[in-house]
Design an enzyme around this catalytic site. Sequence first.
Site, PDB file in Angstrom:
ATOM      1  N   THR A 199       0.921  -1.201   0.045  1.00 15.59           N
ATOM      2  CA  THR A 199       0.087   0.151   0.058  1.00 15.59           C
ATOM      3  C   THR A 199       0.806   1.309  -0.113  1.00 15.59           C
ATOM      4  O   THR A 199       1.838   1.369   0.578  1.00 15.59           O
ATOM      5  CB  THR A 199      -0.968   0.035   1.315  1.00 15.59           C
ATOM      6  N   PHE A 201       1.143   5.161   1.100  1.00 16.47           N
ATOM      7  CA  PHE A 201       0.558   6.210   1.730  1.00 16.47           C
ATOM      8  C   PHE A 201       1.269   7.480   1.293  1.00 16.47           C
ATOM      9  O   PHE A 201       2.424   7.607   1.036  1.00 16.47           O
ATOM     10  CB  PHE A 201       0.794   5.660   3.193  1.00 16.47           C
TER      11      PHE A 201
END
Length: 244
Positions: A199, A201
Amino acid sequence: AKSNYRIPCIKGGIFLLFVNEKNKTMKRVAIQGIAGSFHDIAAREYFRGEEIEIIPCETFAKVFQTIKKDNSIIGTIAIENTIAGSLLQNHNLLKDSGLKIAGEQKLRIRHNLVALPGQDISDITEVYSHPIALMQCGDFLAKNRNMKAIESDDTASSAKRVAEEGIKGHAAICGELAAQIYGLEIIVKGIETNKRNFTRFLIVADPWVTEDLNKGKFPNKSSLVFSLPHEEGSLAKVLSILSY
């Protein structure tokens, strides 16, 4: 550790101002979720070596609202995942917020099955986690049909729930940090289906805070958002300019 600053007053006297340097320099970071969530981990990874205060928020919208109320606060938001794709909601929230991107943190997402100490995988009948986390552990759950998957708001809050309820046979899917914080035992490590699950961020903040965060750094990535007329070839024209 206190530093003394002398400030002359109107009548010629001296005020002693005590400033706590620890509080003065500590960064406050708003995240979606609670302590132990992947947002928490991403924020701590980005500000590694610095002491930060995590401000938990229930939703991504509340992260932006928190920064709007106090523009000294920094935000950490997920923007895309290799499996789930882009978080379009966060693209829109960022576009409308007026905040700037100060940096980014890529995080390898490792999911673990955690429960109260002293249990075995065969003891687990219910497992809680965020819907995306449950999806990312689909193969593991398919092999363990005895576990009923129950959706919850967040991976870390699932771990907290299991710890607070204290019911054996209940488990959560979360990161290792959440297990440590809430006193749970990891029964099975790395249960995510795709081992290349990352992921990305973003670290977002008010423009003046962003400028301060990047002092002495040399950012090498730019992000831009724009709208185009609804005409044939309008996007191709822009891409041609960018390519050139």
